[in-house]
Scaffold this active site. Structure first.
Site, short mmCIF file in Angstrom:
data_model
loop_
_atom_site.label_atom_id
_atom_site.label_comp_id
_atom_site.label_asym_id
_atom_site.label_seq_id
_atom_site.Cartn_x
_atom_site.Cartn_y
_atom_site.Cartn_z
CG HIS A 70 -0.18 12.97 -8.50
ND1 HIS A 70 0.78 12.63 -9.41
CD2 HIS A 70 -1.34 13.06 -9.20
CE1 HIS A 70 0.23 12.46 -10.60
NE2 HIS A 70 -1.06 12.73 -10.51
CD GLU A 71 3.92 11.31 -4.20
OE1 GLU A 71 2.79 11.45 -4.73
OE2 GLU A 71 4.08 10.85 -3.06
N GLY A 90 3.72 13.87 -18.79
CA GLY A 90 3.94 12.52 -18.28
C GLY A 90 3.59 11.47 -19.32
CE LYS A 130 -1.90 8.87 -14.86
NZ LYS A 130 -3.25 8.98 -15.47
NE ARG A 145 -10.56 11.92 -14.48
CZ ARG A 145 -10.01 12.59 -15.50
NH1 ARG A 145 -8.80 12.28 -15.92
NH2 ARG A 145 -10.66 13.59 -16.09
CB SER A 191 -4.20 9.03 -11.69
OG SER A 191 -5.36 9.69 -12.13
CG HIS A 199 1.09 16.69 -11.32
ND1 HIS A 199 0.13 16.15 -10.51
CD2 HIS A 199 0.52 16.81 -12.54
CE1 HIS A 199 -0.98 15.96 -11.20
NE2 HIS A 199 -0.77 16.34 -12.43
#
Ligand code: PAF
Length: 294
Positions: A34-35, A147, A149, A187, A185, A37
């Protein structure tokens, strides 16, 4: 952009690049990109001549009752994203390529893995450190991108590289969020429409914690209690942890009197989401929204 499945192919390609004097960046991922990554790939493409994106759902970092079987996968989509962002290779091995029969060597870490996700997911960081070490040995990158996160993961990898004298620069990149604040995420795809709305409680609660800090509160028990109270008001949310830890050691502190990480893991329905903020980023940001939150 090439998709390579074997260690030998990656080694051969990297050797050819090295022979030309090119630098190499590595973006380790578990795919379903996703953005978040994409921002890591962008950073690697900016800093290095060539970029390898590993795309491997690493079985070793999942516990017995976790979501290994259902973890989302979409190599075609991943390939498009890597290509669009200027990556050169996707390394997408089968588990047998990474873990041959009789595999029995592991990279493990103490102290930094004792709190937060390490406490809730006992085998997780052993799996992460082992697979990331293997990826470092396969690709031998100049730089690797992670990241913020996964803040504990970033701290663990930085520590591992220092402890084991790995000659690789580790770059931490900012959290990328949806428009409404939910951290991107893979997930998030598990969430129903109702859960997706409820998941915003993570972002709002972090902002509340930031607001308390910005207004001078330094007592960790008070800040985390207020944050937990806020989450408890959301019926679909169940707290795994809300903690403030020392940024270097990942150990709990009682006062925010040093660089720290405020991190949380919260179940929304069956989906476990994580999010955080670094106090250093908070002091450095002049975001006026910090003043609006009551
Ligand atoms: O952050 C992830 O996606 C994974 O933990 C990593 C670093 C790719 C290792 O499997």
């Amino acid at each position: 952009m090439k998709i390579l499945k074997t260690i030998a192919e990656v080694r051969e390609q990297v050797k050819a690049w090295r022979a030309e004097g090119l630098t190499v960046g590595l973006v380790p991922t578990m795919g379903y990109l996703h953005e978040g990554h994409a921002s890591l790939i962008d950073a690697s493409v900016r800093d290095n001549d060539r970029t390898v994106v590993s795309d491997f759902v690493n079985p070793m970092q999942f516990g017995p009752n976790e979501d290994l079987a259902t973890y989302p996968r979409d190599l075609e989509h991943d390939a498009q994203l890597v290509e669009a962002h200027g990556g050169d290779i996707i390394f997408n091995p089968e588990p047998e390529e990474m873990y041959h029969k009789g595999f029995s060597s592991f990279v493990d870490m103490t102290v930094l893995t004792e709190e937060l996700c390490g406490l809730s997911r006992p085998v997780h960081f052993r799996g992460v450190c082992t697979v990331v070490s293997k990826l470092f040995n396969i690709v031998k990158p100049d730089r690797a991108y992670f990241g913020k996160k996964d803040a504990q993961q970033l701290a663990v990898i930085k520590h591992m590289v220092r402890d084991l004298d790995m000659d690789i620069e580790i770059i931490g990149c900012p959290i990328i969020r949806e428009e409404d604040g939910l951290a991107k995420s893979s997930r998030n795809t598990y969430l129903s429409e109702e859960e997706r709305k409820a998941a915003l409680i993570l972002f709002h609660t972090l902002r509340y914690g930031e607001f308390m800090l910005k207004n001078g509160e330094r007592n960790v028990a008070k800040i985390t209690a207020a944050m937990k109270e806020k989450i408890a008001a959301e019926p679909l949310a169940k707290i795994d942890y809300v903690k403030i830890v020392d940024l270097d050691t990942m150990q709990q502190i009682t006062e925010v009197d040093r660089p720290a990480l405020c991190a949380m893991a919260v179940y929304i329905g069956k989906t476990r989401l994580i999010d955080n903020f670094f106090t250093e980023d908070l002091w450095n940001s002049a975001d006026p929204k910090n003043k609006e939150i009551k």
